[in-house]
Motif scaffolding. Structure first.
Motif, PDB file in Angstrom:
ATOM      1  N   ALA A  89       0.787  -0.983   0.139  1.00 10.29           N
ATOM      2  CA  ALA A  89      -0.034  -0.177  -0.154  1.00 10.29           C
ATOM      3  C   ALA A  89       0.727   1.440   0.109  1.00 10.29           C
ATOM      4  O   ALA A  89       0.898   2.271  -0.561  1.00 10.29           O
ATOM      5  N   GLU A  90       1.855   1.560   0.870  1.00  6.43           N
ATOM      6  CA  GLU A  90       3.044   2.532   0.609  1.00  6.43           C
ATOM      7  C   GLU A  90       3.560   2.630  -0.491  1.00  6.43           C
ATOM      8  O   GLU A  90       3.889   3.686  -0.991  1.00  6.43           O
ATOM      9  N   VAL A  91       4.120   1.736  -1.270  1.00  9.86           N
ATOM     10  CA  VAL A  91       4.931   1.816  -2.435  1.00  9.86           C
ATOM     11  C   VAL A  91       3.963   1.676  -3.626  1.00  9.86           C
ATOM     12  O   VAL A  91       4.552   2.223  -4.782  1.00  9.86           O
ATOM     13  N   GLY A  92       2.774   1.486  -3.440  1.00 11.40           N
ATOM     14  CA  GLY A  92       1.863   1.188  -4.801  1.00 11.40           C
ATOM     15  C   GLY A  92       1.881   0.129  -5.481  1.00 11.40           C
ATOM     16  O   GLY A  92       1.066   0.270  -6.724  1.00 11.40           O
ATOM     17  N   HIS A  93       2.491  -0.807  -5.215  1.00 12.70           N
ATOM     18  CA  HIS A  93       2.566  -2.014  -6.156  1.00 12.70           C
ATOM     19  C   HIS A  93       2.864  -3.391  -5.015  1.00 12.70           C
ATOM     20  O   HIS A  93       3.210  -3.157  -3.952  1.00 12.70           O
ATOM     21  N   ASP A  94       2.667  -4.452  -5.762  1.00 15.06           N
ATOM     22  CA  ASP A  94       3.159  -5.595  -4.809  1.00 15.06           C
ATOM     23  C   ASP A  94       4.588  -6.170  -4.628  1.00 15.06           C
ATOM     24  O   ASP A  94       4.929  -7.200  -4.488  1.00 15.06           O
TER      25      ASP A  94
END
Length: 116
Positions: A89-94
């Motif tokens: 969620a914090e970095v925007g990808h998995d």
């Protein structure tokens, strides 16, 4: 956030200066001269008090192995559970849904003599 150094007795590094001093000590020339290789394992800890009470399986690990004589090393990082969702969620990808292992396409002949 705290960096926990795993070992016989865990060491909790709670400030960036503590982390810097620890790493400076580990990578100092005198320290390296007394060891052929080093294996370090770290965890990111969000709640130090809870971590000191509960000894559950780690939800994240950064493992570093360095062979000083060949000047090569390796990294392994993973996280799981709620931490992987939080990181994603914090970095925007998995990024946190996969284990990450360092890979050198041109390993040294010295580095192929055995595991760290």
């Amino acid at each position: 956030m705290t960096l926990k150094v795993l070992g016989e007795t865990p060491l909790y590094l709670e400030t960036s200066s503590e982390v810097r001093e620890y790493l400076d000590t580990v990578f100092a020339e005198g320290y390296r001269l007394n060891k052929a290789h080093i294996d370090l394992t770290f965890q990111v800890i969000w709640d130090v008090v809870a971590d000191k009470i509960a000894r559950s399986a780690p939800d994240n690990v950064l493992s570093i192995g360095i062979d000083f004589s060949s000047e090569y090393g390796g990294l392994l990082w993973y996280c799981d559970g709620m931490l992987s969702h939080r990181v994603s969620a914090e970095v925007g990808h998995d990024v946190a849904n996969h284990a990450w292992v360092s890979l050198n396409p041109n390993p040294s002949a010295l580095g192929s003599q055995g595991p760290l």
